[in-house]
Design a protein around this motif. Structure first.
Motif, mmCIF file in Angstrom:
data_model
loop_
_atom_site.group_PDB
_atom_site.id
_atom_site.type_symbol
_atom_site.label_atom_id
_atom_site.label_comp_id
_atom_site.label_asym_id
_atom_site.label_seq_id
_atom_site.Cartn_x
_atom_site.Cartn_y
_atom_site.Cartn_z
ATOM 1 N N GLN A 118 12.408 -32.858 -8.181
ATOM 2 C CA GLN A 118 12.366 -33.721 -7.007
ATOM 3 C C GLN A 118 13.765 -33.922 -6.436
ATOM 4 O O GLN A 118 14.721 -34.091 -7.185
ATOM 5 C CB GLN A 118 11.759 -35.066 -7.380
ATOM 6 N N ALA A 119 13.859 -33.924 -5.120
ATOM 7 C CA ALA A 119 15.142 -34.122 -4.444
ATOM 8 C C ALA A 119 15.372 -35.611 -4.220
ATOM 9 O O ALA A 119 14.696 -36.233 -3.412
ATOM 10 C CB ALA A 119 15.163 -33.382 -3.116
ATOM 11 N N GLN A 120 16.302 -36.174 -4.977
ATOM 12 C CA GLN A 120 16.708 -37.565 -4.834
ATOM 13 C C GLN A 120 18.084 -37.719 -5.430
ATOM 14 O O GLN A 120 18.463 -36.980 -6.340
ATOM 15 C CB GLN A 120 15.741 -38.519 -5.548
ATOM 16 N N THR A 121 18.823 -38.697 -4.948
ATOM 17 C CA THR A 121 20.136 -38.955 -5.526
ATOM 18 C C THR A 121 19.976 -39.771 -6.801
ATOM 19 O O THR A 121 18.985 -40.466 -6.995
ATOM 20 C CB THR A 121 21.043 -39.722 -4.550
ATOM 21 N N GLU A 155 19.329 -43.576 -6.276
ATOM 22 C CA GLU A 155 17.953 -43.912 -5.890
ATOM 23 C C GLU A 155 17.039 -43.931 -7.108
ATOM 24 O O GLU A 155 16.208 -44.815 -7.264
ATOM 25 C CB GLU A 155 17.421 -42.894 -4.880
ATOM 26 N N VAL A 156 17.190 -42.954 -7.974
ATOM 27 C CA VAL A 156 16.351 -42.865 -9.165
ATOM 28 C C VAL A 156 16.659 -44.009 -10.120
ATOM 29 O O VAL A 156 15.754 -44.632 -10.674
ATOM 30 C CB VAL A 156 16.534 -41.503 -9.861
ATOM 31 N N LEU A 157 17.938 -44.294 -10.342
ATOM 32 C CA LEU A 157 18.315 -45.383 -11.246
ATOM 33 C C LEU A 157 17.693 -46.713 -10.828
ATOM 34 O O LEU A 157 17.234 -47.476 -11.666
ATOM 35 C CB LEU A 157 19.840 -45.537 -11.284
ATOM 36 N N ARG A 158 17.693 -46.967 -9.556
ATOM 37 C CA ARG A 158 17.112 -48.218 -9.053
ATOM 38 C C ARG A 158 15.612 -48.283 -9.300
ATOM 39 O O ARG A 158 15.067 -49.342 -9.555
ATOM 40 C CB ARG A 158 17.404 -48.373 -7.567
ATOM 41 N N ALA A 159 14.930 -47.153 -9.231
ATOM 42 C CA ALA A 159 13.475 -47.126 -9.343
ATOM 43 C C ALA A 159 12.963 -46.956 -10.770
ATOM 44 O O ALA A 159 11.830 -47.324 -11.064
ATOM 45 C CB ALA A 159 12.923 -45.997 -8.478
ATOM 46 N N LYS A 160 13.773 -46.432 -11.665
ATOM 47 C CA LYS A 160 13.300 -46.057 -13.007
ATOM 48 C C LYS A 160 13.971 -46.851 -14.124
ATOM 49 O O LYS A 160 14.355 -46.299 -15.145
ATOM 50 C CB LYS A 160 13.541 -44.557 -13.247
ATOM 51 N N LYS A 161 14.089 -48.128 -13.967
ATOM 52 C CA LYS A 161 14.720 -48.951 -15.005
ATOM 53 C C LYS A 161 13.906 -48.888 -16.290
ATOM 54 O O LYS A 161 12.688 -48.895 -16.279
ATOM 55 C CB LYS A 161 14.835 -50.386 -14.514
ATOM 56 N N GLY A 162 14.589 -48.790 -17.410
ATOM 57 C CA GLY A 162 13.931 -48.765 -18.708
ATOM 58 C C GLY A 162 13.557 -47.374 -19.196
ATOM 59 O O GLY A 162 12.963 -47.243 -20.255
ATOM 60 N N CYS A 163 13.886 -46.338 -18.468
ATOM 61 C CA CYS A 163 13.593 -44.973 -18.906
ATOM 62 C C CYS A 163 14.767 -44.408 -19.704
ATOM 63 O O CYS A 163 15.879 -44.901 -19.620
ATOM 64 C CB CYS A 163 13.348 -44.069 -17.699
ATOM 65 N N ILE A 164 14.496 -43.377 -20.462
ATOM 66 C CA ILE A 164 15.550 -42.660 -21.184
ATOM 67 C C ILE A 164 16.163 -41.661 -20.216
ATOM 68 O O ILE A 164 15.461 -40.934 -19.523
ATOM 69 C CB ILE A 164 14.960 -41.930 -22.406
ATOM 70 N N LEU A 165 17.468 -41.611 -20.194
ATOM 71 C CA LEU A 165 18.188 -40.735 -19.277
ATOM 72 C C LEU A 165 18.646 -39.470 -20.000
ATOM 73 O O LEU A 165 19.224 -39.519 -21.068
ATOM 74 C CB LEU A 165 19.424 -41.468 -18.713
ATOM 75 N N LEU A 166 18.352 -38.317 -19.421
ATOM 76 C CA LEU A 166 18.789 -37.025 -19.942
ATOM 77 C C LEU A 166 19.737 -36.415 -18.923
ATOM 78 O O LEU A 166 19.381 -36.220 -17.768
ATOM 79 C CB LEU A 166 17.609 -36.077 -20.160
#
Length: 79
Positions: free
Chosen positions: A59-62, A65-76
């Motif tokens: 998906q094309a997103q900065t 933008e993703v950090l704001r929407a996906k709080k609580g996820c594991i980051l790879l």
């Protein structure tokens, strides 16, 4: 898992094959002319440079933008 800088989606593809839920993001995303924006998405063919095949949907997103929407996820993040 949320992957930033997913490029052509190799790591997301490999994780999905193992039934891991992963969302792949890149500033370019999966599109035909991504090599014109990011040289790491290109391969050389006899007819010139072209976009490398993608392993999975990206998906094309900065990242912000993703950090704001996906709080609580594991980051790879990998390179």
């Amino acid at each position: 898992i949320v992957e930033f800088g997913a490029g052509t989606g190799l790591w997301a593809h490999l994780l999905r094959q193992q039934q891991v839920a992963v969302e792949a993001y890149d500033i370019v995303g999966t599109r035909e002319q991504s090599h014109a924006i990011n040289w790491q998405h290109c391969i050389r063919r006899s007819e010139g440079w072209t976009t490398a095949p993608h392993f999975t949907q990206v998906q094309a997103q900065t990242n912000l933008e993703v950090l704001r929407a996906k709080k609580g996820c594991i980051l790879l993040m990998c390179w």
